[in-house]
Design a protein around this motif. Structure first.
Motif: not given
Length: 62
Positions: A8-18
């Protein structure tokens, strides 16, 4: 045969975490608002037991 999933890309991970953190913030602000309304006595939609504050004695720790 089982194939490993792609990373999973970092941006997708950050979006889900946000999204997860924003949901937590909403729940926390609602809980704080309810607690504040109960303490001030303005709550009209939440029923709770009122104890006699004058006979209240805190537990002493020795």
């Amino acid at each position: 045969m089982a194939v490993p999933k792609k990373r999973t890309s970092r941006s997708k991970k950050k979006i889900r975490n946000h999204i997860w953190k924003s949901k937590i913030d909403q729940i926390a602000s609602k809980a704080f608002s309810l607690a504040r309304s109960i303490l001030t006595g303005r709550s009209k939609s939440f029923y709770y037991i009122v104890t006699n504050q004058r006979n209240y004695e805190p537990i002493k720790k020795d």
